[in-house]
Design a protein around this motif. Sequence first.
Motif, PDB file in Angstrom:
ATOM      1  N   PHE A   1       0.818  -1.153   0.097  1.00  0.00           N
ATOM      2  CA  PHE A   1       0.052  -0.015  -0.025  1.00  0.00           C
ATOM      3  C   PHE A   1       0.731   1.362  -0.066  1.00  0.00           C
ATOM      4  CE2 PHE A   1      -2.167   3.430   2.008  1.00  0.00           C
ATOM      5  CZ  PHE A   1      -3.587   3.225   1.384  1.00  0.00           C
ATOM      6  N   TRP A   2       1.691   1.384   0.901  1.00  0.00           N
ATOM      7  CA  TRP A   2       2.763   2.438   0.967  1.00  0.00           C
ATOM      8  C   TRP A   2       3.671   2.701  -0.133  1.00  0.00           C
ATOM      9  CZ3 TRP A   2       0.469   6.018   3.882  1.00  0.00           C
ATOM     10  CH2 TRP A   2      -0.436   5.639   5.159  1.00  0.00           C
ATOM     11  N   SER A   3       4.172   1.783  -0.532  1.00  0.00           N
ATOM     12  CA  SER A   3       4.901   1.863  -2.024  1.00  0.00           C
ATOM     13  C   SER A   3       4.167   2.347  -2.932  1.00  0.00           C
ATOM     14  CB  SER A   3       5.659   0.492  -2.121  1.00  0.00           C
ATOM     15  OG  SER A   3       4.659  -0.412  -2.552  1.00  0.00           O
ATOM     16  N   VAL A   4       2.931   2.110  -3.121  1.00  0.00           N
ATOM     17  CA  VAL A   4       2.078   2.460  -4.306  1.00  0.00           C
ATOM     18  C   VAL A   4       1.588   3.810  -3.922  1.00  0.00           C
ATOM     19  CG1 VAL A   4      -0.143   2.297  -5.371  1.00  0.00           C
ATOM     20  CG2 VAL A   4       1.171   0.185  -4.868  1.00  0.00           C
ATOM     21  N   PHE A   5       1.378   4.147  -2.742  1.00  0.00           N
ATOM     22  CA  PHE A   5       1.374   5.591  -2.353  1.00  0.00           C
ATOM     23  C   PHE A   5       2.213   6.481  -2.819  1.00  0.00           C
ATOM     24  CE2 PHE A   5       2.306   8.687   0.886  1.00  0.00           C
ATOM     25  CZ  PHE A   5       1.173   9.521   0.460  1.00  0.00           C
ATOM     26  N   LEU A   6       3.584   6.123  -2.433  1.00  0.00           N
ATOM     27  CA  LEU A   6       4.739   6.648  -2.845  1.00  0.00           C
ATOM     28  C   LEU A   6       4.902   6.987  -4.037  1.00  0.00           C
ATOM     29  CD1 LEU A   6       7.191   8.212  -1.608  1.00  0.00           C
ATOM     30  CD2 LEU A   6       8.409   6.223  -1.670  1.00  0.00           C
ATOM     31  N   ALA A   7       4.807   6.086  -5.010  1.00  0.00           N
ATOM     32  CA  ALA A   7       4.769   5.985  -6.503  1.00  0.00           C
ATOM     33  C   ALA A   7       3.904   7.197  -7.123  1.00  0.00           C
ATOM     34  CB  ALA A   7       4.472   4.780  -6.984  1.00  0.00           C
ATOM     35  N   HIS A   8       2.505   6.847  -6.526  1.00  0.00           N
ATOM     36  CA  HIS A   8       1.441   7.885  -6.848  1.00  0.00           C
ATOM     37  C   HIS A   8       1.662   9.320  -6.537  1.00  0.00           C
ATOM     38  CE1 HIS A   8      -1.681   4.413  -7.676  1.00  0.00           C
ATOM     39  NE2 HIS A   8      -0.390   4.051  -8.352  1.00  0.00           N
ATOM     40  N   PHE A   9       2.243   9.426  -5.456  1.00  0.00           N
ATOM     41  CA  PHE A   9       2.575  11.008  -4.844  1.00  0.00           C
ATOM     42  C   PHE A   9       3.624  11.596  -5.749  1.00  0.00           C
ATOM     43  CE2 PHE A   9       5.015  13.749  -1.899  1.00  0.00           C
ATOM     44  CZ  PHE A   9       4.368  14.571  -1.644  1.00  0.00           C
ATOM     45  N   ILE A  10       4.731  10.680  -5.925  1.00  0.00           N
ATOM     46  CA  ILE A  10       5.839  11.410  -7.020  1.00  0.00           C
ATOM     47  C   ILE A  10       5.166  11.824  -8.060  1.00  0.00           C
ATOM     48  CG2 ILE A  10       7.847  10.697  -7.930  1.00  0.00           C
ATOM     49  CD1 ILE A  10       8.544   8.847  -5.757  1.00  0.00           C
ATOM     50  N   TRP A  11       4.337  11.101  -8.872  1.00  0.00           N
ATOM     51  CA  TRP A  11       3.786  11.302 -10.076  1.00  0.00           C
ATOM     52  C   TRP A  11       2.885  12.542  -9.978  1.00  0.00           C
ATOM     53  CZ3 TRP A  11       3.838  11.642 -14.871  1.00  0.00           C
ATOM     54  CH2 TRP A  11       2.795  11.730 -15.760  1.00  0.00           C
ATOM     55  N   ALA A  12       1.934  12.548  -9.004  1.00  0.00           N
ATOM     56  CA  ALA A  12       0.861  13.414  -9.063  1.00  0.00           C
ATOM     57  C   ALA A  12       1.490  14.944  -8.357  1.00  0.00           C
ATOM     58  CB  ALA A  12      -0.099  13.238  -7.835  1.00  0.00           C
ATOM     59  N   LEU A  13       2.597  14.998  -7.481  1.00  0.00           N
ATOM     60  CA  LEU A  13       3.185  16.185  -7.031  1.00  0.00           C
ATOM     61  C   LEU A  13       3.181  17.359  -8.183  1.00  0.00           C
ATOM     62  CD1 LEU A  13       3.890  18.073  -4.615  1.00  0.00           C
ATOM     63  CD2 LEU A  13       6.150  16.953  -4.816  1.00  0.00           C
ATOM     64  N   PRO A  14       3.817  17.006  -9.164  1.00  0.00           N
ATOM     65  CA  PRO A  14       4.385  17.952 -10.093  1.00  0.00           C
ATOM     66  C   PRO A  14       3.125  18.652 -10.751  1.00  0.00           C
ATOM     67  CG  PRO A  14       5.530  16.438 -10.756  1.00  0.00           C
ATOM     68  CD  PRO A  14       4.768  15.701  -9.617  1.00  0.00           C
ATOM     69  N   PHE A  15       2.247  18.073 -10.937  1.00  0.00           N
ATOM     70  CA  PHE A  15       0.858  18.279 -11.666  1.00  0.00           C
ATOM     71  C   PHE A  15       0.037  19.262 -10.521  1.00  0.00           C
ATOM     72  CE2 PHE A  15       1.938  14.639 -14.303  1.00  0.00           C
ATOM     73  CZ  PHE A  15       1.561  15.309 -15.508  1.00  0.00           C
ATOM     74  N   ALA A  16       0.212  18.546  -9.439  1.00  0.00           N
ATOM     75  CA  ALA A  16      -0.582  19.665  -8.053  1.00  0.00           C
ATOM     76  C   ALA A  16       0.248  20.906  -8.049  1.00  0.00           C
ATOM     77  CB  ALA A  16      -0.429  18.595  -6.935  1.00  0.00           C
ATOM     78  N   LEU A  17       1.474  21.046  -8.140  1.00  0.00           N
ATOM     79  CA  LEU A  17       2.233  21.999  -8.047  1.00  0.00           C
ATOM     80  C   LEU A  17       1.883  23.303  -9.193  1.00  0.00           C
ATOM     81  CD1 LEU A  17       4.498  23.743  -6.576  1.00  0.00           C
ATOM     82  CD2 LEU A  17       6.053  22.488  -7.941  1.00  0.00           C
ATOM     83  N   LEU A  18       1.855  22.650 -10.460  1.00  0.00           N
ATOM     84  CA  LEU A  18       1.369  23.574 -11.437  1.00  0.00           C
ATOM     85  C   LEU A  18       0.046  24.065 -11.289  1.00  0.00           C
ATOM     86  CD1 LEU A  18       2.247  21.471 -14.648  1.00  0.00           C
ATOM     87  CD2 LEU A  18       3.267  23.642 -13.758  1.00  0.00           C
ATOM     88  N   CYS A  19      -0.892  23.440 -10.738  1.00  0.00           N
ATOM     89  CA  CYS A  19      -2.391  23.826 -10.485  1.00  0.00           C
ATOM     90  C   CYS A  19      -2.226  25.023  -9.352  1.00  0.00           C
ATOM     91  CB  CYS A  19      -3.165  22.850  -9.722  1.00  0.00           C
ATOM     92  SG  CYS A  19      -3.526  21.617 -11.151  1.00  0.00           S
ATOM     93  N   ILE A  20      -1.382  24.938  -8.246  1.00  0.00           N
ATOM     94  CA  ILE A  20      -1.013  25.803  -7.344  1.00  0.00           C
ATOM     95  C   ILE A  20      -0.460  27.033  -7.855  1.00  0.00           C
ATOM     96  CG2 ILE A  20      -0.135  26.276  -5.185  1.00  0.00           C
ATOM     97  CD1 ILE A  20      -2.396  24.566  -5.116  1.00  0.00           C
ATOM     98  N   LEU A  21       0.728  26.878  -8.709  1.00  0.00           N
ATOM     99  CA  LEU A  21       1.366  28.088  -9.117  1.00  0.00           C
ATOM    100  C   LEU A  21       0.576  28.663 -10.128  1.00  0.00           C
ATOM    101  CD1 LEU A  21       4.805  26.253 -10.046  1.00  0.00           C
ATOM    102  CD2 LEU A  21       4.330  27.999  -8.374  1.00  0.00           C
ATOM    103  N   ILE A  22      -0.365  28.422 -10.689  1.00  0.00           N
ATOM    104  CA  ILE A  22      -1.301  29.189 -11.763  1.00  0.00           C
ATOM    105  C   ILE A  22      -1.969  30.406 -10.895  1.00  0.00           C
ATOM    106  CG2 ILE A  22      -3.295  29.130 -13.130  1.00  0.00           C
ATOM    107  CD1 ILE A  22      -2.447  26.462 -14.289  1.00  0.00           C
ATOM    108  N   VAL A  23      -2.425  29.860  -9.627  1.00  0.00           N
ATOM    109  CA  VAL A  23      -2.990  30.920  -8.963  1.00  0.00           C
ATOM    110  C   VAL A  23      -2.315  31.608  -8.038  1.00  0.00           C
ATOM    111  CG1 VAL A  23      -5.339  29.685  -9.019  1.00  0.00           C
ATOM    112  CG2 VAL A  23      -3.718  29.062  -7.253  1.00  0.00           C
ATOM    113  N   VAL A  24      -1.074  30.953  -7.613  1.00  0.00           N
ATOM    114  CA  VAL A  24      -0.087  31.750  -6.640  1.00  0.00           C
ATOM    115  C   VAL A  24       0.495  33.158  -7.604  1.00  0.00           C
ATOM    116  CG1 VAL A  24       2.163  31.797  -5.602  1.00  0.00           C
ATOM    117  CG2 VAL A  24       0.448  29.971  -5.263  1.00  0.00           C
ATOM    118  N   VAL A  25       0.762  32.869  -8.966  1.00  0.00           N
ATOM    119  CA  VAL A  25       1.621  34.059  -9.742  1.00  0.00           C
ATOM    120  C   VAL A  25       0.730  35.072  -9.710  1.00  0.00           C
ATOM    121  CG1 VAL A  25       3.248  32.378 -10.763  1.00  0.00           C
ATOM    122  CG2 VAL A  25       0.902  32.675 -11.733  1.00  0.00           C
ATOM    123  N   ARG A  26      -0.757  34.766  -9.732  1.00  0.00           N
ATOM    124  CA  ARG A  26      -1.523  35.968  -9.887  1.00  0.00           C
ATOM    125  C   ARG A  26      -2.113  36.588  -8.766  1.00  0.00           C
ATOM    126  NH1 ARG A  26      -6.454  33.433 -13.309  1.00  0.00           N
ATOM    127  NH2 ARG A  26      -6.430  32.032 -11.662  1.00  0.00           N
TER     128      ARG A  26
END
Length: 272
Positions: A143-168
């Motif tokens: 479970f936790w290794s799958v969570f870690l793999a998915h977290f690594i994959w999702a973090l850059p896209f989540a960061l892009l979503c946040i940066l879009i509103v942060v820069v404004r």
Amino acid sequence: MRKPNSLPPAGLFTRNGVRFAVACGVFAMILLYLPIVGLILLSFSAQPLTGIPWPLTIEWYTSLFEGENARWLKPLATSVGIGLLVSFSATAAALLIGRAVPLARRSGSLLATYLSVIVMPGILIGIAILIFYRGLIGIRTGFWSVFLAHFIWALPFALLCILIVVVRFDRRLLDAARDLGAGRLRRFLDVELPLLMPGISASLFFSFLLSFNELPRTLYARGGIITLPYYLWTASSSHSTQVSLIYALSAVITVASFLLTLAAMRLLTRKE
């Protein structure tokens, strides 16, 4: 007659150029959505393996919850659980990072470091997690290794979503709130968080969908965990009687994912 305020087309933006661009876009959309529409049509076919959507039936949808056909419910619960955990953790991490990146001296290099995971092959990430975390640290795959793999994959896209509103975001609002006596926590909750909420909501949606539909990284990190994409992959490649049910189940997941994506895009592009 041309309107007074309109500009004549120039360069590639001629009338024929616009038509050609639109035609290319339509052709690309056809290539993208034609297999999806075909899959949905075949899910209503009495013999979907023939590739002919006729005669029509809803037998496969009604059979999804009967007996052994309902074995996909446990992988579904696993994928939903991991997806929710990844969604909240990736969004929380992206919120912390996204608020700090624009203030850093070398924000471009720092951002490129976080986003480099996007261009890395999923199988490579899965093998790296399998070798490093299991072989060197001793973390068992599951479970936790799958969570870690998915977290690594999702973090850059989540960061892009946040940066879009942060820069404004206008940081002078925080200065004004501080001058009025608001503390750091109060400034974040009352001023910053409401204005960042569209990006946070989109990050939650996209992180969940990326985790829910993830397969390549899961193959190497799953251990004994069976997620819904892995279940669909193994069931569709087998010769069991459940192959026809995969059409109906895939159609349901496709429609649900599409609706969630539309909701996330709506929140991300919403104007205040």
